[in-house]
Design a protein around this motif. Structure first.
Motif: not given
Ligand code: PLP
Length: 373
Positions: A40-64
């Motif tokens: 679960r700790a690893a899953r949280t890290a992936v989820d958090d990273a997905r949010d950052v990547v989505a913001t940087a690329l101008g998309c929704r987290p589910g689109e990454v």
């Protein structure tokens, strides 16, 4: 003393990325598909990273969709769409081989670029019709640094092939350009962490909601069935940390590196008789300096530069045992002998005045030496 001027090949990992990765390699090393605390700790890290990547690329987290780098992201975009929609696919002749060869593999077509390496919009217009399902045009070129006007490309695509998707390879763009804004018109966007201070072997493909792609890897169904395989958790977190650092510092880095690049390019043009700059500097990313030294073989030059501590690359590749000019320079109309005398110097976030001083001391002497009768 060493001057690393090959950032377009790969760039050192930023401290922010190392700091984000280390605990995920040692403490929170779980497989994010599991149910227990470490997973679960690893899953949280992936989820958090997905949010950052989505913001940087101008998309929704589910689109990454996380991939193992730019090559896989490009292949997933092209082969994944082709498996769903079929049809004809078109790219620019100066694309990276990850796009060019994938388009070729499904019988697609490469269209002409102009002398700066940008896609020829009239040629694109002529190549498109209602049967085209995807057009791929890179945001920044890896050899000469030329930036595409994706809005203009999208206008041609909408008019001539309204059903086609637009993919952009933004692998060389992210370090320098606001990809979220410049690629807002694209349906699919590829990035790769090791070109902007993240680790090698991790990247992402943005797949906008409503765009259906077939997986090219089959297995556990990760990434919502779009990319199977255990997540590279540390790599994903490292990429996100590097992205956040790039975005926070981008304006300052671009201003600083542009000054260094201009000093390098102007210095070489002034010091080396007959030197020619490739492309149009005003349309290039900040880190890109590409020059040709007629009469000098780039492979020989690279060896001399390496001996003197300058790490650079050439505009040529060894194909079937012979040195061939790069397809990018050939597509731009650079004569073969000049293409074989080219040098790519690419700067990045660690570049300093000392690097430029060393390059300006070493390169003119090396060219002079190779030109001696
Ligand atoms: N696209 C471009 C424009 C590149 O410059 C590169 C790497 O050189 C790639 C794709 C491939 O990326 P990766 O090395 O992450 O597979």
């Amino acid at each position: 003393m060493q001057a690393y001027l090959d950032h377009a090949a790969t760039t050192p990992v930023r401290p922010e990325a190392v700091a984000a990765m280390l605990p995920l390699l040692t403490e929170r090393f779980g497989n994010p598909s599991g149910v227990h605390a470490v997973a679960r700790a690893a899953r949280t890290a992936v989820d958090d990273a997905r949010d950052v990547v989505a913001t940087a690329l101008g998309c929704r987290p589910g689109e990454v969709v996380f991939t193992a780098g730019g090559t896989e992201a490009d292949n997933l975009a092209i082969l994944g769409v082709h498996a769903r929609r079929g049809g004809r696919m078109v790219c620019a002749a100066a694309e990276h081989h990850a796009v060019l060869h994938a388009i070729d593999a499904i019988g697609g077509q490469a269209v002409a670029v102009d002398s700066s390496g940008a896609i020829d919009l009239d040629a694109l217009d002529g190549a498109l019709d209602g049967d085209v399902t995807l057009v791929s045009v890179m945001l920044a070129n890896n050899e000469v640094g030329t930036i595409a006007d994706l809005d203009a490309v999208a206008e041609v695509v909408r008019r001539r092939a309204p059903g086609a998707l637009l993919h952009t390879d933004a692998v060389q763009a992210f370090a320098w350009l606001d990809v979220a804004r410049l690629a807002a018109v694209a349906d699919l966007i590829s990035v790769s962490a090791h070109k902007f201070g993240g680790p090698q072997g991790i990247g992402a493909l943005v797949v906008r909601d409503g765009v259906d792609i077939a997986p090219i890897l089959h297995g556990g169904g990760q990434e919502r069935e779009r990319r199977s395989g255990t997540h590279n958790v540390a790599g994903i977190a490292g990429m996100a940390a590097a992205m956040a650092a790039v975005v926070a510092q981008r304006d300052a880095t671009v201003a600083r590196v542009t000054t260094l690049r201009d000093r390098l390019a102007d210095g070489l043009l002034a010091a080396v008789p007959g030197a020619v700059e490739t492309g149009d500097r005003a349309r290039k990313v900040a880190g890109s300096c590409h020059v040709r030294f007629p009469g000098v073989e780039s492979e020989a030059l690279l060896l001399l530069l390496d001996d003197a501590g300058v790490c650079a690359s050439a505009g040529s590749a060894c194909a079937s045992g012979a040195i061939e000019p790069s397809h990018v320079l050939t597509a731009m109309g650079v004569p073969r002998d000049e293409a074989l005398s080219s040098l790519r110097l690419s700067l990045g976030w660690t570049s300093t005045d000392d690097d430029i001083d060393l390059a300006l001391k070493v390169i003119p002497d090396a060219v002079g030496h190779l030109r001696e009768p």
